[in-house]
Motif scaffolding. Structure first.
Motif, PDB file in Angstrom:
ATOM      1  N   UNK A  52       0.798  -1.239   0.000  1.00  8.72           N
ATOM      2  CA  UNK A  52       0.000   0.000   0.000  1.00  8.72           C
ATOM      3  C   UNK A  52       0.823   1.278   0.000  1.00  8.72           C
ATOM      4  N   UNK A  53       2.055   1.224   0.540  1.00  6.63           N
ATOM      5  CA  UNK A  53       2.813   2.460   0.725  1.00  6.63           C
ATOM      6  C   UNK A  53       4.157   2.394   0.004  1.00  6.63           C
ATOM      7  N   UNK A  54       4.702   3.588  -0.311  1.00  6.76           N
ATOM      8  CA  UNK A  54       5.990   3.627  -0.995  1.00  6.76           C
ATOM      9  C   UNK A  54       6.650   4.977  -0.808  1.00  6.76           C
ATOM     10  N   UNK A  55       7.749   5.218  -1.548  1.00  8.28           N
ATOM     11  CA  UNK A  55       8.488   6.465  -1.387  1.00  8.28           C
ATOM     12  C   UNK A  55       7.580   7.687  -1.509  1.00  8.28           C
ATOM     13  N   UNK A  56       7.779   8.649  -0.611  1.00 10.35           N
ATOM     14  CA  UNK A  56       6.987   9.885  -0.647  1.00 10.35           C
ATOM     15  C   UNK A  56       5.722   9.810   0.204  1.00 10.35           C
ATOM     16  N   UNK A  57       5.267   8.594   0.535  1.00  6.75           N
ATOM     17  CA  UNK A  57       4.033   8.463   1.328  1.00  6.75           C
ATOM     18  C   UNK A  57       4.331   8.627   2.810  1.00  6.75           C
ATOM     19  N   UNK A  95       8.710  -1.107   9.793  1.00  8.56           N
ATOM     20  CA  UNK A  95       8.151  -1.733   8.585  1.00  8.56           C
ATOM     21  C   UNK A  95       7.798  -0.649   7.563  1.00  8.56           C
ATOM     22  N   UNK A  96       7.258   0.479   8.045  1.00 10.25           N
ATOM     23  CA  UNK A  96       6.937   1.583   7.122  1.00 10.25           C
ATOM     24  C   UNK A  96       8.237   2.078   6.469  1.00 10.25           C
ATOM     25  N   UNK A  97       9.316   2.191   7.249  1.00 13.31           N
ATOM     26  CA  UNK A  97      10.604   2.581   6.668  1.00 13.31           C
ATOM     27  C   UNK A  97      11.064   1.574   5.607  1.00 13.31           C
ATOM     28  N   UNK A  98      10.859   0.289   5.877  1.00 13.29           N
ATOM     29  CA  UNK A  98      11.309  -0.720   4.900  1.00 13.29           C
ATOM     30  C   UNK A  98      10.562  -0.558   3.572  1.00 13.29           C
ATOM     31  N   UNK A  99       9.335  -0.019   3.650  1.00  5.00           N
ATOM     32  CA  UNK A  99       8.586   0.258   2.410  1.00  5.00           C
ATOM     33  C   UNK A  99       9.032   1.591   1.809  1.00  5.00           C
ATOM     34  N   UNK A 100      10.058   2.216   2.422  1.00  6.95           N
ATOM     35  CA  UNK A 100      10.598   3.513   1.989  1.00  6.95           C
ATOM     36  C   UNK A 100       9.580   4.641   2.127  1.00  6.95           C
ATOM     37  N   UNK A 101       8.539   4.428   2.950  1.00  7.47           N
ATOM     38  CA  UNK A 101       7.597   5.501   3.269  1.00  7.47           C
ATOM     39  C   UNK A 101       8.037   6.105   4.599  1.00  7.47           C
ATOM     40  N   UNK A 102       7.314   7.139   5.029  1.00  6.57           N
ATOM     41  CA  UNK A 102       7.742   7.855   6.239  1.00  6.57           C
ATOM     42  C   UNK A 102       6.717   7.635   7.360  1.00  6.57           C
ATOM     43  N   UNK A 103       7.150   7.030   8.480  1.00  5.42           N
ATOM     44  CA  UNK A 103       6.212   6.882   9.596  1.00  5.42           C
ATOM     45  C   UNK A 103       6.069   8.196  10.358  1.00  5.42           C
ATOM     46  N   UNK A 145      -0.979   8.632   3.445  1.00  4.36           N
ATOM     47  CA  UNK A 145      -1.687   7.584   2.686  1.00  4.36           C
ATOM     48  C   UNK A 145      -2.379   6.567   3.586  1.00  4.36           C
ATOM     49  N   UNK A 146      -2.052   6.612   4.886  1.00  4.60           N
ATOM     50  CA  UNK A 146      -2.687   5.592   5.715  1.00  4.60           C
ATOM     51  C   UNK A 146      -2.424   5.760   7.191  1.00  4.60           C
ATOM     52  N   UNK A 172     -13.013   8.921   4.322  1.00  5.22           N
ATOM     53  CA  UNK A 172     -13.344  10.203   3.680  1.00  5.22           C
ATOM     54  C   UNK A 172     -12.104  10.862   3.085  1.00  5.22           C
ATOM     55  N   UNK A 173     -10.918  10.522   3.631  1.00  5.78           N
ATOM     56  CA  UNK A 173      -9.680  11.101   3.093  1.00  5.78           C
ATOM     57  C   UNK A 173      -9.045  10.191   2.032  1.00  5.78           C
ATOM     58  N   UNK A 174      -9.701   9.088   1.717  1.00  3.67           N
ATOM     59  CA  UNK A 174      -9.155   8.149   0.721  1.00  3.67           C
ATOM     60  C   UNK A 174      -7.878   7.465   1.202  1.00  3.67           C
ATOM     61  N   UNK A 175      -7.740   7.354   2.519  1.00  2.00           N
ATOM     62  CA  UNK A 175      -6.535   6.710   3.071  1.00  2.00           C
ATOM     63  C   UNK A 175      -6.811   5.244   3.398  1.00  2.00           C
ATOM     64  N   UNK A 176      -5.729   4.504   3.568  1.00  2.00           N
ATOM     65  CA  UNK A 176      -5.838   3.124   4.017  1.00  2.00           C
ATOM     66  C   UNK A 176      -5.820   3.062   5.535  1.00  2.00           C
ATOM     67  N   UNK A 177      -6.606   2.145   6.076  1.00  2.00           N
ATOM     68  CA  UNK A 177      -6.547   1.872   7.516  1.00  2.00           C
ATOM     69  C   UNK A 177      -6.091   0.427   7.680  1.00  2.00           C
ATOM     70  N   UNK A 178      -4.910   0.269   8.312  1.00  2.00           N
ATOM     71  CA  UNK A 178      -4.473  -1.090   8.666  1.00  2.00           C
ATOM     72  C   UNK A 178      -4.852  -1.264  10.131  1.00  2.00           C
ATOM     73  N   UNK A 179      -5.760  -2.202  10.407  1.00  2.00           N
ATOM     74  CA  UNK A 179      -6.263  -2.379  11.770  1.00  2.00           C
ATOM     75  C   UNK A 179      -5.692  -3.676  12.339  1.00  2.00           C
ATOM     76  N   UNK A 180      -4.703  -3.526  13.224  1.00  2.00           N
ATOM     77  CA  UNK A 180      -4.030  -4.699  13.794  1.00  2.00           C
ATOM     78  C   UNK A 180      -4.836  -5.180  14.999  1.00  2.00           C
ATOM     79  N   UNK A 181      -5.507  -6.314  14.805  1.00  2.00           N
ATOM     80  CA  UNK A 181      -6.417  -6.830  15.839  1.00  2.00           C
ATOM     81  C   UNK A 181      -5.908  -8.155  16.388  1.00  2.00           C
ATOM     82  N   UNK A 182      -4.575  -8.297  16.418  1.00  2.00           N
ATOM     83  CA  UNK A 182      -4.019  -9.584  16.852  1.00  2.00           C
ATOM     84  C   UNK A 182      -4.391  -9.921  18.295  1.00  2.00           C
TER      85      UNK A 182
END
Ligand code: PMP
Ligand code: GLU
Length: 407
Positions: A116-121, A136-144, A171-172, A200-210
């Motif tokens: 879902x995420x990449x550089x610039x996100x 993990x967000x860094x490994x996708x080259x996105x910014x946490x 983005x999420x 409403x913002x067109x973002x992704x929601x990753x919901x960790x329900x472990x």
């Protein structure tokens, strides 16, 4: 050997090994060397995997189910997961084709972020947050982007706070409930407000329900799956066998995602793992699919509840004035230590190091979760160990109070 001699790829430019994993390993190393260490660092149930589940894994090996699995997971497990998630959410439809099985929920989250995420996100992460999300967000080259929770609200975040941290590149959001490291739980209406906002913002929601099944209210913790379909169009649910079924070592994680995303995550796995271990998948199919296992899960949750009550009561009686989040789920207790700063320590990391050195109790500093004023105690340990550790902790706190008063 220096970093200049062996420069690493930019992929790893932000990489730090997991602090929860390394503290746990340090505690085990000290114990193996004969030190009297009580390890309350591990985010891992101390129970054995239920016998029925273990036997299903053994049977799978004996029956030769030892070949490559279908990459998204064996159908029997995906169907069992879909049925199980449906039952947890009042019978809502859950389609097995939207389920992807991975090598632990950690890989499910990794797959989701890579997909879902990449550089610039930019990706918002309510904080304190489990150590691996920003990595993990860094490994996708996105910014946490860590979004601090409200101290008056069990360190949870609301939509207004997220809104203040969002911009056109966001983005999420990665949400965890019940929360590691606080045990706080988002209510259904809070989840609804968050899902409405990301939608409403067109973002992704990753919901960790472990930790969903480890809930001290009635039934499982509220889930985004309790929300109407129209709010789930850009939602990935993370679930797994590790925590509630005491299966951390089997490495089975679950993602439930809209079909194109599920397909992309499965395709990603074809190049990385070719899917989770097949015998472990058969064991997990028994865990999610056999009603008799549910009784064992309920008994483990009851034991966690007794331990939660024990820790909360001890803090109220013997460490009055120490602020903490009352856990409503998971098996973590998050308490504040900055009142001790100055008496020889200036961070939760110092607190934990000295506690380990002088009292032999291993806890995880809040630094690992984005807030160096707090410490996490895992109560996934026997009541005997918890009582011994709490006595040592109170003794250590009294020493720090004396040093603080003298400074
Ligand atoms: N999410 C959270 C919040 C966790 O605490 C953990 C524990 N490691 C995971 C995901 C990963 O779980 P697994 O062991 O199944 O990879
Ligand atoms: N999730 C657990 C914890 O937070 C296990 C260790 C890890 O994978 O981070 O301690």
């Amino acid at each position: 050997m220096s970093a200049e001699e062996f420069p690493l790829s930019k992929n790893l430019q932000y990489l730090k090994p997991s602090e929860t994993v390394s503290i746990n390993q340090e505690a085990q190393r000290r114990r193996a060397a004969g030190e009297d260490i009580i390890d309350l660092s591990a985010g891992e149930p101390d129970f054995d995997t239920p016998k029925l589940v273990a036997e299903a894994g053994i049977r799978a090996i004996q029956q030769g189910k030892t070949h490559y699995p279908p990459t998204a997971g064996i159908l029997e497990l995906r169907a069992a997961v879909a049925h199980h998630l449906s039952l947890l959410s009042g019978g809502r439809p859950v389609n097995a084709d939207n389920v992807v099985i991975s090598t632990g929920a950690k890989q499910s989250i990794y797959n989701a972020c890579m997909t879902l995420f990449g550089p610039g996100d930019r990706v918002l992460i309510p904080s304190p947050a489990w150590v691996s999300y920003p990595q993990i967000v860094h490994l996708a080259r996105a910014e946490p982007v860590l979004v601090p929770g409200d101290i008056e609200w069990s360190l949870k975040v609301d939509v207004d706070t997220l809104e203040r941290h969002a911009d056109s590149r966001t983005r999420g959001v990665i949400l965890c409930s019940p929360v590691n490291p606080t045990g706080a739980v988002y209510s259904r209406s809070e989840l609804k407000a968050l899902a409405e906002w990301t939608g409403s913002r067109g973002m992704w929601l990753i919901s960790d329900e472990i930790y969903r099944r480890i809930h001290y209210g009635s039934g499982p913790a509220p889930s985004v799956l309790d929300l109407p379909d129209e709010l789930l169009q850009r939602v990935v649910v993370i679930y797994g066998a590790s925590k509630a079924y005491a299966m951390t070592g089997w490495r089975i994680g679950v993602a439930l995602a809209p079909r194109p995303i599920a397909q992309a995550m499965a395709a990603l796995q074809t190049h990385i793992t070719s899917g989770a271990s097949q015998p472990a998948q058969w064991a997990a199919a028994a865990a999610f699919g056999d009603d008799r296992v549910e009784a064992e899960v309920a008994a483990m949750v009851e034991a966690f509840r007794r331990r939660r009550d024990l820790v909360v009561a001890y803090f109220r009686q013997h460490l009055p004035g120490v602020e903490f989040v009352e856990p409503l789920g998971a098996f973590y207790f998050f308490f504040r230590v900055d009142q001790y700063f100055d008496g020889g320590i200036s961070s939760a990391s110092d607190f934990c190091q000295q506690l380990m050195a002088s009292e032999g109790v291993a806890l995880v500093p809040g630094d690992a979760f984005g807030d160096p004023r707090w410490v996490r105690l895992s109560f996934a340990a026997s009541e005997k160990d918890l009582n011994r550790a709490l006595e040592r902790l109170a003794r250590f706190a009294r020493k720090l109070e004396a040093a603080h008063a003298a400074s």
